[in-house]
Scaffold this motif. Sequence first.
Motif, PDB file in Angstrom:
ATOM      1  N   CYS A   3       0.833  -1.197   0.000  1.00  0.00           N
ATOM      2  CA  CYS A   3       0.000   0.000   0.000  1.00  0.00           C
ATOM      3  C   CYS A   3       0.871   1.252   0.000  1.00  0.00           C
ATOM      4  O   CYS A   3       0.533   2.244  -0.639  1.00  0.00           O
ATOM      5  N   HIS A  29      -2.865  -3.524  -8.023  1.00  0.00           N
ATOM      6  CA  HIS A  29      -3.031  -3.325  -6.585  1.00  0.00           C
ATOM      7  C   HIS A  29      -4.386  -2.686  -6.307  1.00  0.00           C
ATOM      8  O   HIS A  29      -5.100  -3.104  -5.392  1.00  0.00           O
ATOM      9  N   CYS A  33      -7.254  -3.804  -3.625  1.00  0.00           N
ATOM     10  CA  CYS A  33      -7.129  -3.100  -2.345  1.00  0.00           C
ATOM     11  C   CYS A  33      -8.145  -1.963  -2.222  1.00  0.00           C
ATOM     12  O   CYS A  33      -8.033  -0.933  -2.897  1.00  0.00           O
ATOM     13  N   CYS A  36      -6.731   1.555  -0.931  1.00  0.00           N
ATOM     14  CA  CYS A  36      -6.067   2.405  -1.913  1.00  0.00           C
ATOM     15  C   CYS A  36      -7.066   2.958  -2.930  1.00  0.00           C
ATOM     16  O   CYS A  36      -6.890   4.067  -3.428  1.00  0.00           O
TER      17      CYS A  36
HETATM   18 ZN   LIG Z   1      -3.410  -0.767  -0.859  1.00  0.00          ZN
END
Ligand SMILES: [Zn+2]
Length: 242
Positions: A3, A29, A33, A36
């Motif tokens: 992250c 990512h 995630c 994020c």
């Molecule tokens: Zn992340």
Amino acid sequence: MSCEQAERDLDAYLDGELDAGVAMTVRNHLGTCAACRRHVVEREALSRLVETAPYYSAPERLRARVVAQTTRFRFVRRAMMLAAAAALAVSAGGGMMLLRSASTFVDAIADDAVDSHVRSLMANHLFDVQSTDQHTVKPWFQGKLDFSPPVVDLASNGFPLVGGRLDFLGGRPVAALVYQRQKHAINVFVSPEHDDASARAAVRSVRGFHVHHWTHGGMSFWAVSDVNDSELTEFSRALGAS
Ligand SMILES: [Zn+2]
């Protein structure tokens, strides 16, 4: 990618300043995630604020770029609103309302598919891999997605495969396969079939684009194009039957 790394690269990512490899890592990512993705939504809100501030008049090209990049994450916001609506429905105990939010979800995916289609043409980003060879396109996705999309060339049906790229649909990473019909592009978004309302087959028209959805062999397919509806039907049948 952690992250911290994603956070560090996010601004450059949104500005389109990362090289393709790093950009893809960030994109992957973001696909997995939620934390994020929230940062992206925050930055989007910020850039909207900046854009609409009276003292700041962005040159048209810059504005177009910001819009193109931020629309990528519009679905996240839409999905959050839908989730809130669904939670409301649960607390109200309204079965009908839940049903309605499920169909809204499919509408949102169809809308998102059209957004991705338009963006791929506007930003001139139809391809991460450009090839008419299915044996080049299919392995390209290896290691970039946690599933292996079926890739077939339909040149003999009048719809040659021209390439593919990574994209997002409904906040999930998907394989985008690009086919050609004369001067028209057909985007097909492929992902594993999830246990939700999107499993229903659907044909619809969104902002003048035709959108066909079907599931086959455990995979979910969304085809979008401005070819006429009978041609897209012919295409969907050919792909569904292959
Ligand atoms: Zn992340």
